[in-house]
Design an enzyme around this catalytic site. Structure first.
Site: not given
Length: 334
Positions: A181, A273, A303
């Protein structure tokens, strides 16, 4: 589920033809139930609760969703000197090592959350799956320490490990950069800044965010209700960047003008995601510059799925499979 769908394997610099959105599998049933629950009880916006409470919730959630951490040969906390002082790191040594490569890992959390504790289980599993020592970096967080504070920590920690491996109980070896991320953004930038300066065997980008103003089909389609809320991420970016230019490649790695010499990449995306497509775009950009890339898609996942092993056993399988890909990249490195 439990095995990646490979979207790119490029070692020739050829630009692959990819469909930006091509849903091939249903959402994992456990995730479908959680998403239904989230729709009925939407999370508060970060501005409503403040970052201290948000960070505490993040740690608590991590403990609830992750599988029990694997046993390690050693786990050591120390600090690494940086241009601004020092940064805490945690060194994870697996019971079995397959090479002398050293992993440097940057956690997720939107540049505003995340600690060594909240990513402890994932760091351990990365070390075990990849068969290498992992040095997890607790870089400074915004808004208390805005850009480029956290990035400077990431760069300085990586260069220190590469140039002083004995300081983290390692033998000399190439670096493998890991980031998920927001940490994936940091890892991508560090890989760009490492060119010609330190030996990087691979960059492993797990569902990375690659800039604050990247508009994609996946962001539109999955931008709310799929665990990562895009308006929350935009708020975090605002607190992280302040007045910094969004066009700065250190902010938006996708805008880097030259990538031909960066390290080979293993890029992981999740099918549901909102950040999926920007990672796909980055993989395509790297192949355009002749960089070796493997782009792996986790079908039916959302995600940050690699932190959900306590709820979804398949996520552990995906992590083990990622480790196999990383081992292959390191073995090919000369």
């Amino acid at each position: 589920m439990g095995n990646y769908h490979t979207l790119i394997v490029s070692r020739t610099g050829a630009i692959p033809m990819l469909s930006v959105i091509d849903i091939m599998a249903p959402l994992h049933p456990v995730l479908a139930s959680l998403i239904t629950l989230a729709h009925e009880n939407p999370p508060p916006h970060p501005r409503e609760i403040g970052y201290q409470e948000l960070r505490a919730q993040h740690v608590a959630t991590s403990r609830l969703t992750e599988a029990p951490p694997p046993e390690m040969a050693g786990v050591v906390d120390t600090t690494i000197p940086t241009r601004d002082g020092s940064v805490p790191v945690r060194i994870y040594t697996p019971l079995e090592q397959s090479s002398s490569a050293i992993g440097v890992y940057f956690h997720g959390g939107g540049f505003v959350m995340g600690t060594l504790e909240s990513y402890d289980a994932l760091s351990r599993r990365l070390a075990v799956a990849c068969g290498i020592t992992i040095v997890a970096v607790e870089y400074r967080l915004a808004p208390e320490n805005p850009f480029p504070s956290g990035l400077n920590d990431a760069v300085d920690a990586t260069f220190h490990v590469a140039q002083n491996p004995s300081s983290v109980n390692c033998a000399p070896g190439p670096i493998v950069l890991f980031g998920d991320s927001a940490g994936g953004c940091l890892a991508a930038v560090v890989a760009q800044q490492a060119v010609g300066r330190i030996d990087v065997a691979a960059q492993v980008l797990m569902y990375p965010t690659l800039g604050p103003e990247i508009l994609t089909e996946s962001a539109h389609r999955f931008g709310t209700g799929y665990f990562l809320e895009m308006d929350h991420l935009a708020f975090h970016y605002g607190n992280y960047l302040g007045a910094a230019s969004h066009a700065d490649p250190r902010v938006s790695p996708l805008l880097a003008p030259q990538l031909s010499e960066v390290a080979p990449a293993v890029i992981v995306v999740a099918e549901f995601d909102p950040l999926r497509d920007e990672a796909v775009n980055y993989a395509g950009l790297l192949t355009h510059f002749g960089v070796d890339v493997e782009l792996l898609e986790a079908e039916g996942m959302v995600h940050s799925f690699l932190k959900l092993g306590g709820l979804i056993p398949e996520a552990l399988d995906e992590l083990d499979d990622l480790g196999r890909h990383v081992r292959e990249f390191v073995a090919r490195h000369v």
